[in-house]
Scaffold this motif. Structure first.
Motif, mmCIF file in Angstrom:
data_model
loop_
_atom_site.group_PDB
_atom_site.id
_atom_site.type_symbol
_atom_site.label_atom_id
_atom_site.label_comp_id
_atom_site.label_asym_id
_atom_site.label_seq_id
_atom_site.Cartn_x
_atom_site.Cartn_y
_atom_site.Cartn_z
ATOM 1 N N GLU A 158 0.846 -1.188 0.000
ATOM 2 C CA GLU A 158 0.000 0.000 0.000
ATOM 3 C C GLU A 158 0.883 1.240 0.000
ATOM 4 O OE1 GLU A 158 -4.082 1.500 2.240
ATOM 5 O OE2 GLU A 158 -2.810 -0.035 3.151
ATOM 6 N N SER A 159 0.595 2.172 -0.885
ATOM 7 C CA SER A 159 1.399 3.388 -0.996
ATOM 8 C C SER A 159 0.845 4.467 -0.069
ATOM 9 C CB SER A 159 1.388 3.888 -2.447
ATOM 10 O OG SER A 159 0.141 4.502 -2.750
ATOM 11 N N ASP A 160 1.472 5.642 -0.101
ATOM 12 C CA ASP A 160 0.930 6.771 0.654
ATOM 13 C C ASP A 160 0.216 7.742 -0.289
ATOM 14 O OD1 ASP A 160 3.118 7.733 -0.659
ATOM 15 O OD2 ASP A 160 4.099 8.618 1.087
ATOM 16 N N VAL A 161 -0.252 7.238 -1.423
ATOM 17 C CA VAL A 161 -0.996 8.054 -2.387
ATOM 18 C C VAL A 161 -2.491 7.882 -2.149
ATOM 19 C CG1 VAL A 161 -1.429 8.550 -4.817
ATOM 20 C CG2 VAL A 161 0.818 7.733 -4.103
ATOM 21 N N PRO A 162 -3.180 8.890 -1.654
ATOM 22 C CA PRO A 162 -4.628 8.770 -1.447
ATOM 23 C C PRO A 162 -5.361 8.589 -2.775
ATOM 24 C CG PRO A 162 -3.736 10.660 -0.254
ATOM 25 C CD PRO A 162 -2.664 10.195 -1.203
ATOM 26 N N VAL A 163 -6.306 7.687 -2.788
ATOM 27 C CA VAL A 163 -7.096 7.460 -4.003
ATOM 28 C C VAL A 163 -7.795 8.744 -4.434
ATOM 29 C CG1 VAL A 163 -9.148 6.272 -4.907
ATOM 30 C CG2 VAL A 163 -7.414 4.992 -3.630
ATOM 31 N N ILE A 164 -8.235 9.527 -3.485
ATOM 32 C CA ILE A 164 -8.941 10.761 -3.821
ATOM 33 C C ILE A 164 -8.027 11.717 -4.603
ATOM 34 C CG2 ILE A 164 -8.378 11.950 -1.670
ATOM 35 C CD1 ILE A 164 -11.210 13.127 -1.735
ATOM 36 N N ASP A 165 -6.716 11.663 -4.331
ATOM 37 C CA ASP A 165 -5.771 12.470 -5.098
ATOM 38 C C ASP A 165 -5.505 11.850 -6.466
ATOM 39 O OD1 ASP A 165 -5.609 14.220 -3.011
ATOM 40 O OD2 ASP A 165 -3.633 13.571 -2.328
ATOM 41 N N LEU A 166 -5.419 10.535 -6.493
ATOM 42 C CA LEU A 166 -5.153 9.838 -7.737
ATOM 43 C C LEU A 166 -6.287 10.038 -8.740
ATOM 44 C CD1 LEU A 166 -2.969 7.813 -8.834
ATOM 45 C CD2 LEU A 166 -4.569 6.004 -8.214
ATOM 46 N N LEU A 167 -7.500 10.139 -8.230
ATOM 47 C CA LEU A 167 -8.675 10.245 -9.097
ATOM 48 C C LEU A 167 -9.266 11.653 -9.101
ATOM 49 C CD1 LEU A 167 -10.512 6.891 -8.246
ATOM 50 C CD2 LEU A 167 -8.769 7.332 -9.976
ATOM 51 N N LYS A 168 -8.405 12.645 -9.021
ATOM 52 C CA LYS A 168 -8.883 14.023 -9.083
ATOM 53 C C LYS A 168 -9.652 14.237 -10.383
ATOM 54 C CE LYS A 168 -5.607 16.512 -6.142
ATOM 55 N NZ LYS A 168 -4.474 17.469 -6.108
ATOM 56 N N GLY A 169 -10.763 14.929 -10.279
ATOM 57 C CA GLY A 169 -11.579 15.179 -11.457
ATOM 58 C C GLY A 169 -12.712 14.180 -11.615
ATOM 59 N N ILE A 170 -12.690 13.108 -10.835
ATOM 60 C CA ILE A 170 -13.777 12.130 -10.862
ATOM 61 C C ILE A 170 -14.595 12.323 -9.596
ATOM 62 C CG2 ILE A 170 -14.371 9.681 -10.872
ATOM 63 C CD1 ILE A 170 -11.909 9.123 -12.483
ATOM 64 N N LYS A 171 -15.750 12.946 -9.746
ATOM 65 C CA LYS A 171 -16.529 13.336 -8.569
ATOM 66 C C LYS A 171 -16.980 12.144 -7.744
ATOM 67 C CE LYS A 171 -20.983 13.581 -11.028
ATOM 68 N NZ LYS A 171 -22.125 14.440 -11.372
ATOM 69 N N GLU A 172 -17.160 10.990 -8.402
ATOM 70 C CA GLU A 172 -17.621 9.806 -7.670
ATOM 71 C C GLU A 172 -16.590 9.311 -6.657
ATOM 72 O OE1 GLU A 172 -19.806 9.887 -11.577
ATOM 73 O OE2 GLU A 172 -17.732 10.220 -10.902
ATOM 74 N N ALA A 173 -15.336 9.779 -6.797
ATOM 75 C CA ALA A 173 -14.278 9.344 -5.878
ATOM 76 C C ALA A 173 -14.200 10.194 -4.620
ATOM 77 C CB ALA A 173 -12.933 9.370 -6.600
ATOM 78 N N ARG A 174 -14.948 11.288 -4.567
ATOM 79 C CA ARG A 174 -14.899 12.163 -3.406
ATOM 80 C C ARG A 174 -15.320 11.425 -2.140
ATOM 81 N NH1 ARG A 174 -18.112 17.163 -6.344
ATOM 82 N NH2 ARG A 174 -16.464 17.681 -7.856
ATOM 83 N N GLY A 175 -14.580 11.664 -1.087
ATOM 84 C CA GLY A 175 -14.912 11.038 0.189
ATOM 85 C C GLY A 175 -14.150 9.761 0.468
ATOM 86 N N ARG A 176 -13.427 9.215 -0.517
ATOM 87 C CA ARG A 176 -12.654 8.001 -0.255
ATOM 88 C C ARG A 176 -11.454 8.333 0.626
ATOM 89 N NH1 ARG A 176 -13.915 3.346 -3.473
ATOM 90 N NH2 ARG A 176 -12.017 2.411 -2.622
ATOM 91 N N GLU A 177 -11.156 7.427 1.548
ATOM 92 C CA GLU A 177 -10.071 7.650 2.491
ATOM 93 C C GLU A 177 -8.948 6.623 2.354
ATOM 94 O OE1 GLU A 177 -11.870 7.678 6.318
ATOM 95 O OE2 GLU A 177 -12.909 9.600 6.009
ATOM 96 N N LEU B 12 -15.617 2.334 -13.951
ATOM 97 C CA LEU B 12 -15.052 2.781 -12.682
ATOM 98 C C LEU B 12 -15.999 3.742 -11.969
ATOM 99 C CD1 LEU B 12 -12.724 3.145 -10.637
ATOM 100 C CD2 LEU B 12 -11.851 4.954 -12.140
ATOM 101 N N LYS B 13 -16.525 4.691 -12.707
ATOM 102 C CA LYS B 13 -17.440 5.661 -12.101
ATOM 103 C C LYS B 13 -18.679 4.982 -11.542
ATOM 104 C CE LYS B 13 -16.002 9.640 -14.897
ATOM 105 N NZ LYS B 13 -16.425 10.625 -15.921
ATOM 106 N N ASP B 14 -19.175 3.974 -12.261
ATOM 107 C CA ASP B 14 -20.344 3.228 -11.773
ATOM 108 C C ASP B 14 -20.022 2.527 -10.457
ATOM 109 O OD1 ASP B 14 -21.863 4.026 -13.935
ATOM 110 O OD2 ASP B 14 -21.560 2.169 -15.063
ATOM 111 N N ALA B 15 -18.826 1.921 -10.384
ATOM 112 C CA ALA B 15 -18.435 1.210 -9.162
ATOM 113 C C ALA B 15 -18.275 2.183 -8.001
ATOM 114 C CB ALA B 15 -17.139 0.441 -9.396
ATOM 115 N N LEU B 16 -17.678 3.332 -8.281
ATOM 116 C CA LEU B 16 -17.530 4.352 -7.243
ATOM 117 C C LEU B 16 -18.888 4.899 -6.819
ATOM 118 C CD1 LEU B 16 -14.471 6.280 -8.735
ATOM 119 C CD2 LEU B 16 -14.483 4.997 -6.578
ATOM 120 N N GLY B 17 -19.757 5.080 -7.809
ATOM 121 C CA GLY B 17 -21.097 5.588 -7.510
ATOM 122 C C GLY B 17 -21.915 4.628 -6.674
#
Length: 235
Positions: free
Chosen positions: A100-119, A162-167
């Protein structure tokens, strides 16, 4: 322009942009076998310091798990547990499950609104194509367009899926992200198996989505040692 990464102090990839052009297209799995980057994984064989040949399950297939031998010293693969995503006569593609890296998924998926809130954080999937991003989904019936790996494991290569899965609010116990992947050209992984670099075991979604990936390798190796001891124990 695709997402750019820089290395953090801990050696993990850091993203400085969105995932718009870096999310791995289906061509990653097709084109990998023609890429010279697949040769990177051969360095694992060079990291075997005194490993003797050991009998292994040679039945390589998508969904199987590669467990690094204790004596495998290559830093890319030492103490790793790798899921085989695709396996054919053209080679093997896999994802490291326990880094596991120290890269937050929310940073990796910037611009994809469905990813907001992931920790959760992304995983370092391997040294090949470190700017590519793949996702694994746990689902009994995978979404249309996802590639089936084995059992309840699916790989997502399309942003719409991906967006569907996040949604659908799939958390890290159902959806995980990987930057980069591992690759072996024709015959390379088989050579490493003969050298004793890996053990091959049956995999499953419980292993892929293990809740404590940092201790996964240790637990799997200990389990294999116990099993082996029972087999060779005289009656």
């Amino acid at each position: 322009m695709g997402t750019r990464f820089r290395r953090s102090a801990k050696g993990a990839a850091r993203t400085t942009g969105g995932v718009r052009n870096s999310f791995a297209p289906r061509s990653v799995l097709r084109g990998f076998f023609k890429s010279s980057l697949a040769m990177v994984a051969m360095s694992a064989a060079l990291g075997l310091m005194g490993v003797t040949s050991a009998r292994a399950d040679q039945d390589l297939a998508a969904g199987k798990i590669l467990v690094a031998d204790r004596k495998l010293k290559d830093p890319h693969f030492a103490q790793t547990v790798v899921l085989i995503v695709t396996q054919s006569e053209e080679g093997t593609l896999g994802l490291v499950l326990n880094r596991e890296s120290d890269v937050p998924v929310i940073d990796l998926l910037k611009g994809i609104k469905e990813a907001r809130g992931r920790e959760d954080s992304a995983f370092e999937g391997g040294p090949v194509e470190p700017m590519s991003v793949l996702a694994l989904l746990r689902s009994q019936n995978g979404p249309r367009g996802a590639q089936h790996v084995a059992g309840d494991i699916w790989v997502i290569l399309d942003q719409a899926i991906l967006k569907d899965a996040l949604g659908a609010h799939a958390g890290p116990d159902q959806l995980r992200f990987y930057v980069g992947y591992t690759g072996w050209g024709p015959g390379q992984l088989e050579t490493e198996l003969e050298a004793g670099a890996w053990r091959v075991v049956r995999g499953g979604a419980d292993t892929v989505f293990d809740s404590k990936p940092e201790s996964l390798w240790d637990r799997v190796v200990r389990s294999l040692d116990v099993t082996f001891a029972k087999v060779i124990r005289p009656r």
